[in-house]
Design a protein around this motif. Sequence first.
Motif, PDB file in Angstrom:
ATOM      1  N   SER A 169      58.716   9.296 -43.677  1.00  0.00           N
ATOM      2  CA  SER A 169      58.127   8.325 -42.753  1.00  0.00           C
ATOM      3  C   SER A 169      57.524   9.064 -41.574  1.00  0.00           C
ATOM      4  CB  SER A 169      59.184   7.341 -42.248  1.00  0.00           C
ATOM      5  OG  SER A 169      58.652   6.513 -41.245  1.00  0.00           O
ATOM      6  N   ASP A 170      56.297   8.689 -41.228  1.00  0.00           N
ATOM      7  CA  ASP A 170      55.677   9.291 -40.057  1.00  0.00           C
ATOM      8  C   ASP A 170      55.430   8.238 -38.971  1.00  0.00           C
ATOM      9  OD1 ASP A 170      53.662   7.809 -41.152  1.00  0.00           O
ATOM     10  OD2 ASP A 170      52.228   9.461 -41.349  1.00  0.00           O
ATOM     11  N   GLU A 171      56.179   7.128 -39.041  1.00  0.00           N
ATOM     12  CA  GLU A 171      55.972   6.032 -38.100  1.00  0.00           C
ATOM     13  C   GLU A 171      56.723   6.238 -36.791  1.00  0.00           C
ATOM     14  OE1 GLU A 171      57.017   2.435 -40.033  1.00  0.00           O
ATOM     15  OE2 GLU A 171      55.365   2.522 -41.495  1.00  0.00           O
ATOM     16  N   GLU A 172      57.900   6.867 -36.846  1.00  0.00           N
ATOM     17  CA  GLU A 172      58.714   7.013 -35.640  1.00  0.00           C
ATOM     18  C   GLU A 172      58.655   8.437 -35.096  1.00  0.00           C
ATOM     19  OE1 GLU A 172      60.364   6.254 -38.584  1.00  0.00           O
ATOM     20  OE2 GLU A 172      60.667   4.082 -38.476  1.00  0.00           O
ATOM     21  N   THR A 173      58.854   8.552 -33.784  1.00  0.00           N
ATOM     22  CA  THR A 173      58.946   9.862 -33.144  1.00  0.00           C
ATOM     23  C   THR A 173      60.267   9.973 -32.395  1.00  0.00           C
ATOM     24  OG1 THR A 173      57.841   9.089 -31.126  1.00  0.00           O
ATOM     25  CG2 THR A 173      56.451  10.055 -32.860  1.00  0.00           C
ATOM     26  N   LEU A 174      60.616  11.207 -32.095  1.00  0.00           N
ATOM     27  CA  LEU A 174      61.828  11.509 -31.345  1.00  0.00           C
ATOM     28  C   LEU A 174      61.505  12.663 -30.407  1.00  0.00           C
ATOM     29  CD1 LEU A 174      64.801  10.393 -31.576  1.00  0.00           C
ATOM     30  CD2 LEU A 174      65.328  12.488 -32.816  1.00  0.00           C
ATOM     31  N   THR A 175      61.713  12.456 -29.115  1.00  0.00           N
ATOM     32  CA  THR A 175      61.494  13.516 -28.137  1.00  0.00           C
ATOM     33  C   THR A 175      62.843  14.029 -27.660  1.00  0.00           C
ATOM     34  OG1 THR A 175      59.394  12.567 -27.413  1.00  0.00           O
ATOM     35  CG2 THR A 175      60.455  14.121 -25.923  1.00  0.00           C
ATOM     36  N   VAL A 176      63.050  15.328 -27.819  1.00  0.00           N
ATOM     37  CA  VAL A 176      64.328  15.967 -27.494  1.00  0.00           C
ATOM     38  C   VAL A 176      64.112  16.985 -26.393  1.00  0.00           C
ATOM     39  CG1 VAL A 176      66.248  17.351 -28.374  1.00  0.00           C
ATOM     40  CG2 VAL A 176      65.108  15.703 -29.879  1.00  0.00           C
ATOM     41  N   LYS A 177      64.918  16.891 -25.350  1.00  0.00           N
ATOM     42  CA  LYS A 177      64.880  17.884 -24.258  1.00  0.00           C
ATOM     43  C   LYS A 177      66.264  18.501 -24.112  1.00  0.00           C
ATOM     44  CE  LYS A 177      63.602  18.607 -19.438  1.00  0.00           C
ATOM     45  NZ  LYS A 177      62.884  18.050 -18.279  1.00  0.00           N
ATOM     46  N   LEU A 178      66.313  19.826 -24.137  1.00  0.00           N
ATOM     47  CA  LEU A 178      67.549  20.561 -23.908  1.00  0.00           C
ATOM     48  C   LEU A 178      67.449  21.343 -22.608  1.00  0.00           C
ATOM     49  CD1 LEU A 178      68.271  22.085 -27.451  1.00  0.00           C
ATOM     50  CD2 LEU A 178      69.017  19.864 -26.528  1.00  0.00           C
ATOM     51  N   VAL A 179      68.506  21.279 -21.820  1.00  0.00           N
ATOM     52  CA  VAL A 179      68.626  22.084 -20.597  1.00  0.00           C
ATOM     53  C   VAL A 179      69.747  23.088 -20.842  1.00  0.00           C
ATOM     54  CG1 VAL A 179      69.036  22.039 -18.109  1.00  0.00           C
ATOM     55  CG2 VAL A 179      67.886  20.102 -19.205  1.00  0.00           C
ATOM     56  N   PHE A 180      69.493  24.360 -20.532  1.00  0.00           N
ATOM     57  CA  PHE A 180      70.468  25.408 -20.879  1.00  0.00           C
ATOM     58  C   PHE A 180      70.401  26.544 -19.872  1.00  0.00           C
ATOM     59  CE2 PHE A 180      66.447  26.099 -22.950  1.00  0.00           C
ATOM     60  CZ  PHE A 180      66.187  27.449 -22.804  1.00  0.00           C
ATOM     61  N   GLU A 181      71.487  27.324 -19.815  1.00  0.00           N
ATOM     62  CA  GLU A 181      71.517  28.506 -18.950  1.00  0.00           C
ATOM     63  C   GLU A 181      70.599  29.575 -19.527  1.00  0.00           C
ATOM     64  OE1 GLU A 181      75.607  29.674 -18.576  1.00  0.00           O
ATOM     65  OE2 GLU A 181      75.900  28.409 -16.806  1.00  0.00           O
ATOM     66  N   LYS A 182      69.798  30.168 -18.666  1.00  0.00           N
ATOM     67  CA  LYS A 182      68.760  31.102 -19.126  1.00  0.00           C
ATOM     68  C   LYS A 182      69.345  32.306 -19.844  1.00  0.00           C
ATOM     69  CE  LYS A 182      64.531  31.000 -16.650  1.00  0.00           C
ATOM     70  NZ  LYS A 182      63.766  31.342 -15.441  1.00  0.00           N
ATOM     71  N   GLU A 183      70.332  32.930 -19.263  1.00  0.00           N
ATOM     72  CA  GLU A 183      70.835  34.196 -19.811  1.00  0.00           C
ATOM     73  C   GLU A 183      71.820  33.974 -20.949  1.00  0.00           C
ATOM     74  OE1 GLU A 183      72.349  36.647 -16.705  1.00  0.00           O
ATOM     75  OE2 GLU A 183      70.436  36.738 -15.621  1.00  0.00           O
ATOM     76  N   THR A 184      72.759  33.079 -20.766  1.00  0.00           N
ATOM     77  CA  THR A 184      73.828  32.907 -21.755  1.00  0.00           C
ATOM     78  C   THR A 184      73.457  31.934 -22.875  1.00  0.00           C
ATOM     79  OG1 THR A 184      74.853  31.058 -20.582  1.00  0.00           O
ATOM     80  CG2 THR A 184      75.529  33.287 -19.935  1.00  0.00           C
ATOM     81  N   LYS A 185      72.426  31.123 -22.653  1.00  0.00           N
ATOM     82  CA  LYS A 185      72.008  30.062 -23.586  1.00  0.00           C
ATOM     83  C   LYS A 185      73.038  28.939 -23.706  1.00  0.00           C
ATOM     84  CE  LYS A 185      68.377  32.507 -24.693  1.00  0.00           C
ATOM     85  NZ  LYS A 185      67.062  32.199 -24.083  1.00  0.00           N
ATOM     86  N   HIS A 186      74.012  28.887 -22.776  1.00  0.00           N
ATOM     87  CA  HIS A 186      74.966  27.791 -22.817  1.00  0.00           C
ATOM     88  C   HIS A 186      74.253  26.473 -22.558  1.00  0.00           C
ATOM     89  CE1 HIS A 186      78.570  30.496 -22.594  1.00  0.00           C
ATOM     90  NE2 HIS A 186      79.015  29.519 -23.373  1.00  0.00           N
ATOM     91  N   LEU A 187      74.553  25.504 -23.391  1.00  0.00           N
ATOM     92  CA  LEU A 187      73.958  24.182 -23.254  1.00  0.00           C
ATOM     93  C   LEU A 187      74.466  23.531 -21.969  1.00  0.00           C
ATOM     94  CD1 LEU A 187      72.201  22.004 -24.717  1.00  0.00           C
ATOM     95  CD2 LEU A 187      74.354  21.122 -25.662  1.00  0.00           C
ATOM     96  N   LEU A 188      73.547  22.959 -21.205  1.00  0.00           N
ATOM     97  CA  LEU A 188      73.899  22.255 -19.975  1.00  0.00           C
ATOM     98  C   LEU A 188      73.680  20.748 -20.086  1.00  0.00           C
ATOM     99  CD1 LEU A 188      72.312  24.658 -17.321  1.00  0.00           C
ATOM    100  CD2 LEU A 188      74.749  24.402 -17.869  1.00  0.00           C
ATOM    101  N   GLY A 189      72.729  20.331 -20.922  1.00  0.00           N
ATOM    102  CA  GLY A 189      72.471  18.900 -21.035  1.00  0.00           C
ATOM    103  C   GLY A 189      71.383  18.610 -22.042  1.00  0.00           C
ATOM    104  N   GLY A 190      71.268  17.339 -22.369  1.00  0.00           N
ATOM    105  CA  GLY A 190      70.232  16.916 -23.298  1.00  0.00           C
ATOM    106  C   GLY A 190      69.778  15.503 -22.997  1.00  0.00           C
ATOM    107  N   GLN A 191      68.495  15.263 -23.235  1.00  0.00           N
ATOM    108  CA  GLN A 191      67.920  13.929 -23.107  1.00  0.00           C
ATOM    109  C   GLN A 191      67.099  13.667 -24.370  1.00  0.00           C
ATOM    110  OE1 GLN A 191      65.908  13.641 -19.134  1.00  0.00           O
ATOM    111  NE2 GLN A 191      67.069  15.513 -18.718  1.00  0.00           N
ATOM    112  N   ILE A 192      67.290  12.491 -24.964  1.00  0.00           N
ATOM    113  CA  ILE A 192      66.588  12.159 -26.202  1.00  0.00           C
ATOM    114  C   ILE A 192      66.052  10.739 -26.101  1.00  0.00           C
ATOM    115  CG2 ILE A 192      66.727  12.038 -28.709  1.00  0.00           C
ATOM    116  CD1 ILE A 192      69.148  13.849 -28.629  1.00  0.00           C
TER     117      ILE A 192
END
Length: 442
Positions: free
Chosen positions: A367-390
């Motif tokens: 299906s190409d009808e729906e979209t999903l926008t994903v945003k990840l916030v993370f620490e630059k050096e360690t890549k530890h996840l800080l948050g997400g918005q979808i």
Amino acid sequence: MKYVIIGGDAAGMSAAMQIVRAKQNHDITVLERGEIYSYGQCGLPYTISGIVDEPEDVIARSVETFRNKYGINAKINHNVTNVDQDNKEVHGTITTTGEPFKYEYDKLLIASGASPVNPNWDGIDLSGIFHVKTIPDTKDILSYLKKDVKNVTIVGGGYIGLEMAENFKEIGKNVTIIQRGHQLMSPFDSDMAKLIHNEAEKQNINVVFGESVTGFSGIEKVEKVITDQNEYPTDLAIVSIGIKPNTQFLNDEFEFGEIGELIVNEYMQTNVKDVYAAGDCASQFNKVKQKNDYVPLGTHANKQGMIAGQNLAGESVTFKGMTGTSILKFLDLQIGRTGLSEKEANDLSLNYDSVTITTRPVAGYYSDEETLTVKLVFEKETKHLLGGQIIGHKGVDKRIDVLATALFHNMTTVALLDLDLSYAPPFNGVWDPIQQAAKRTL
């Protein structure tokens, strides 16, 4: 052991039931200033459109059930005005008669919740202006809608404001949202909020940014909403600009947070001996920020109430913290977040980065009808996840819960790639959208 609980909703009754289960012989008194116990406030907007048939349908257990089945001394119309922690007494007034009351306690739980902010605006007492917090609030709105209501104005573009906008739109009303700031849903970053704005425009909801409401005008009933720049004709207005913890009856020996919430430790104890607090009147420990926060949600209230009740009953159980996970349906969009936004990461002076992708929630060829926008916030050096918005049309709940779990366990964006997530074309691509976003962080 005499237990007194102030507040008969989510946190209070979750705690009470834990004591009932742990103590064969219990002495529990609950003091509720309203007349309804244990109901799901989050379901109330959906009674406007009829998705939920009646406001009473959100009640989980009745007062009579708590009294007759569980042996709880469940009081109604009991408004607490003072806690005397030295003598271990709770004082107040019965709202229907004005008669004073006093209850002694060995252990006390304050689960008094929060109330809508009610600004001192001109005309605020006109007929047709409402808050949305209780079942009586909702019944009043439904009754008022039987009149000739065409134009509805919602002051405030947060969770309740958007849910009410959707449900008024569902029944054919002309809806205007007035937002003092420059975006809807302030917990989200501005780039993600634009997706919400686009949806409102697409669905013909008028959104006014950058104007502050100063009052209302009308003869007996509301006819106009007045801002610092304009006037907007309206037949009904909803004021949804935030809530304030119900802690004004407590003295300054208690420790409070920035907006009046009671500060509690991991056992739900306040700084006052034998006094606990839980729910919308209390702080919540934020695992990502590693400090106390105030994110009043039903999930936290029930969880904190359960833990408070276990500890009141003599166990030793801790609240492990929260990540601020929430989700909202707004018209054709699902809107979810967890952890930190860029703004919050910046306020905490973290060395962070972010990635944002727009993809499909299912296999593209399916299906190409729906979209999903994903945003990840993370620490630059360690890549530890800080948050997400979808934000998207489907599948937001699945992904935001994965991110919440990852945050709870202090995972990196690299570790997200190792997760064994479900795949079948109607549900996902071979790489889940959050994994697609995580690849961009490498």
